[in-house]
Design a protein around this motif. Structure first.
Motif, PDB file in Angstrom:
ATOM      1  N   VAL A 261       2.413 -11.270   8.764  1.00 38.69           N
ATOM      2  CA  VAL A 261       2.959 -10.441   9.842  1.00 38.69           C
ATOM      3  C   VAL A 261       1.899  -9.444  10.291  1.00 38.69           C
ATOM      4  N   ASP A 262       1.782  -9.245  11.584  1.00 39.65           N
ATOM      5  CA  ASP A 262       0.846  -8.254  12.111  1.00 39.65           C
ATOM      6  C   ASP A 262       1.311  -6.844  11.756  1.00 39.65           C
ATOM      7  N   SER A 263       0.343  -6.010  11.398  1.00 41.99           N
ATOM      8  CA  SER A 263       0.636  -4.617  11.076  1.00 41.99           C
ATOM      9  C   SER A 263      -0.502  -3.744  11.605  1.00 41.99           C
ATOM     10  N   PRO A 264      -0.565  -3.552  12.919  1.00 42.32           N
ATOM     11  CA  PRO A 264      -1.711  -2.849  13.515  1.00 42.32           C
ATOM     12  C   PRO A 264      -1.889  -1.417  13.043  1.00 42.32           C
ATOM     13  N   ALA A 265      -0.814  -0.736  12.672  1.00 42.05           N
ATOM     14  CA  ALA A 265      -0.934   0.644  12.202  1.00 42.05           C
ATOM     15  C   ALA A 265      -1.192   0.722  10.702  1.00 42.05           C
ATOM     16  N   GLY A 266      -1.096  -0.447  10.026  1.00 44.62           N
ATOM     17  CA  GLY A 266      -1.319  -0.480   8.592  1.00 44.62           C
ATOM     18  C   GLY A 266      -2.643  -1.135   8.259  1.00 44.62           C
ATOM     19  N   TYR A 267      -2.570  -2.159   7.392  1.00 44.27           N
ATOM     20  CA  TYR A 267      -3.778  -2.869   6.991  1.00 44.27           C
ATOM     21  C   TYR A 267      -4.136  -4.019   7.934  1.00 44.27           C
ATOM     22  N   GLY A 268      -3.405  -4.158   9.021  1.00 43.31           N
ATOM     23  CA  GLY A 268      -3.694  -5.208   9.993  1.00 43.31           C
ATOM     24  C   GLY A 268      -2.826  -6.427   9.827  1.00 43.31           C
ATOM     25  N   LYS A 269      -2.681  -6.885   8.585  1.00 41.35           N
ATOM     26  CA  LYS A 269      -1.832  -8.030   8.266  1.00 41.35           C
ATOM     27  C   LYS A 269      -1.096  -7.742   6.968  1.00 41.35           C
ATOM     28  N   LEU A 270       0.135  -8.229   6.877  1.00 43.36           N
ATOM     29  CA  LEU A 270       0.861  -8.177   5.627  1.00 43.36           C
ATOM     30  C   LEU A 270       1.424  -9.556   5.334  1.00 43.36           C
TER      31      LEU A 270
ATOM     32  N   VAL B 286      13.615 -10.830   2.515  1.00 46.03           N
ATOM     33  CA  VAL B 286      12.198 -10.751   2.892  1.00 46.03           C
ATOM     34  C   VAL B 286      11.511  -9.756   1.956  1.00 46.03           C
ATOM     35  N   ALA B 287      10.528 -10.241   1.200  1.00 44.10           N
ATOM     36  CA  ALA B 287       9.855  -9.405   0.205  1.00 44.10           C
ATOM     37  C   ALA B 287       8.375  -9.267   0.532  1.00 44.10           C
ATOM     38  N   PRO B 288       7.965  -8.162   1.141  1.00 42.71           N
ATOM     39  CA  PRO B 288       6.540  -7.930   1.427  1.00 42.71           C
ATOM     40  C   PRO B 288       5.758  -7.659   0.146  1.00 42.71           C
ATOM     41  N   ASP B 289       4.462  -7.930   0.188  1.00 36.01           N
ATOM     42  CA  ASP B 289       3.578  -7.655  -0.939  1.00 36.01           C
ATOM     43  C   ASP B 289       2.561  -6.606  -0.530  1.00 36.01           C
ATOM     44  N   ALA B 290       2.718  -5.393  -1.056  1.00 36.78           N
ATOM     45  CA  ALA B 290       1.788  -4.316  -0.701  1.00 36.78           C
ATOM     46  C   ALA B 290       0.358  -4.642  -1.114  1.00 36.78           C
ATOM     47  N   LEU B 291       0.197  -5.510  -2.107  1.00 35.37           N
ATOM     48  CA  LEU B 291      -1.147  -5.828  -2.597  1.00 35.37           C
ATOM     49  C   LEU B 291      -1.857  -6.908  -1.779  1.00 35.37           C
TER      50      LEU B 291
ATOM     51  N   ALA C 251      -3.320   1.298  -7.408  1.00 38.36           N
ATOM     52  CA  ALA C 251      -3.868   2.652  -7.290  1.00 38.36           C
ATOM     53  C   ALA C 251      -4.954   2.742  -6.225  1.00 38.36           C
ATOM     54  N   GLN C 252      -5.479   1.597  -5.808  1.00 38.66           N
ATOM     55  CA  GLN C 252      -6.544   1.585  -4.804  1.00 38.66           C
ATOM     56  C   GLN C 252      -6.008   1.536  -3.369  1.00 38.66           C
ATOM     57  N   LEU C 253      -4.709   1.338  -3.211  1.00 42.66           N
ATOM     58  CA  LEU C 253      -4.139   1.237  -1.874  1.00 42.66           C
ATOM     59  C   LEU C 253      -4.172   2.577  -1.141  1.00 42.66           C
ATOM     60  N   ASP C 254      -4.383   2.492   0.148  1.00 43.63           N
ATOM     61  CA  ASP C 254      -4.201   3.644   1.032  1.00 43.63           C
ATOM     62  C   ASP C 254      -2.714   3.683   1.368  1.00 43.63           C
ATOM     63  N   GLN C 255      -1.987   4.596   0.745  1.00 45.45           N
ATOM     64  CA  GLN C 255      -0.531   4.567   0.887  1.00 45.45           C
ATOM     65  C   GLN C 255      -0.069   4.836   2.318  1.00 45.45           C
ATOM     66  N   ALA C 256      -0.843   5.548   3.094  1.00 47.10           N
ATOM     67  CA  ALA C 256      -0.471   5.755   4.500  1.00 47.10           C
ATOM     68  C   ALA C 256      -0.433   4.406   5.226  1.00 47.10           C
ATOM     69  N   LYS C 257      -1.433   3.566   4.967  1.00 50.30           N
ATOM     70  CA  LYS C 257      -1.455   2.235   5.582  1.00 50.30           C
ATOM     71  C   LYS C 257      -0.361   1.348   4.999  1.00 50.30           C
TER      72      LYS C 257
END
Length: 302
Positions: free
Chosen positions: A81-90, A135-140, A158-164
């Motif tokens: 899925v596109d996520s332009p305000a996040g990491y770009g793709k999820l 629907v279960a997204p994967d933050a990683l 712990a390396q994730l940018d939580q805002a994204k």
């Protein structure tokens, strides 16, 4: 040579201080080495090594699986899925019943702080068998996805940018509402980190109708007034880290006129719904699950 089975341990016999120590380890406050050092005394008293004790406390995905990935009653797939305000793709795991004859409600399933591991995939399938599209997204996903190891997953998390990451979950929510075969009505259920994410999404996604937050952190301070969803808030009795924030959050929900139902199950530990570990409490988990399903039935089917 065959692998040795994971040792079993009597949850009722686990010292309260050991539960606290394990909670620190699970949430990244201490690393594996520090846990093993501090757990040595508990292990000796149980006639185990510290390494064996940790193995007994850690998830056993295969033993706890309730719905096989190949279950013929379900259709499952991974989507991007596109996520332009996040990491770009999820990336998300989607499960739905194959025999559905009408449009179904959609429920977002949000994992703990280890990403989309086999347990959460199983929970997603369980929800689909209850006649929802889950629907279960994967933050990683931006970091390669769940790595197949809980320690590595925690380190990656712990390396994730939580805002994204938060924006990725908002994008996942908006995509899920419009999924093919859905009725446009969205709920969310989450555990630990995921419970906190449910509370957050309730402030950011006004279309979210219902949220079941299992032992998760509160919504951001001052944002309760944005919540439109009806909430089920699930707490464990022995969970000081999470429970300490509840009085202020409850006051904010009441002040904002949010419809919510909060329950604390006596004698339970943080993570009591997770049936892959000794923290699992079958009676409390069953009741909390049924309350969650009842919430979604009432708010998402009409």
């Amino acid at each position: 040579m065959t692998d040795q089975p994971t040792p079993r341990i009597d949850a009722a016999a686990i010292d309260a201080d050991l539960w606290c120590l394990f909670d620190q380890y699970v949430h990244g406050d201490i690393d594996r080495r520090r846990f093993l050092e501090r757990a040595a005394g508990f292990a000796a008293a149980s006639g185990m090594t510290a390494t064996a004790l940790l193995a007994a406390l850690s998830p056993d995905f295969a033993r706890a699986q309730k719905v096989a990935a190949t279950d013929a009653r379900l259709a499952t797939r991974f989507v991007e899925v596109d996520s332009p305000a996040g990491y770009g793709k999820l990336r998300a795991y989607v499960a739905r019943p194959v025999q559905a004859t009408t449009a179904l409600p959609v429920v977002l399933v949000i994992h703990e702080n280890r990403g989309l591991n086999p347990h959460i995939e199983d929970v997603t399938r369980r929800l689909a068998l209850a006649n929802f599209i889950a629907v279960a997204p994967d933050a990683l996903f931006p970091l390669g996805g769940y790595p197949g190891d809980e320690d590595k997953a925690r380190a990656l998390f712990a390396q994730l940018d939580q805002a994204k990451t938060r924006e990725d979950f908002v994008a996942a929510s908006n995509w899920a509402r419009q999924i093919d075969g859905g009725n446009g009505k969205l709920g969310a259920i989450g555990f630990c980190y995921g419970g906190g994410m449910v509370n957050f999404l309730a402030t950011r996604v006004p279309e979210l109708r219902a949220g079941a937050a299992f032992y998760g952190g509160p919504a951001p301070a001052g944002q309760a007034g944005h919540i439109k969803a009806e909430l089920l808030l699930v707490f464990a009795e022995n969970d000081e880290r999470i429970n300490a924030a509840w009085p202020a959050y409850e006051a904010a929900l009441k002040s904002a006129g949010v419809k919510y139902d909060a329950h604390t199950w006596p004698g339970t530990q943080h993570g009591f719904n997770n049936d892959t570990t000794p923290r699992y409490n079958a009676a409390a988990a069953a009741e909390a699950w049924q309350r969650s399903l009842a919430l979604f039935e009432r708010t998402l089917r009409s």
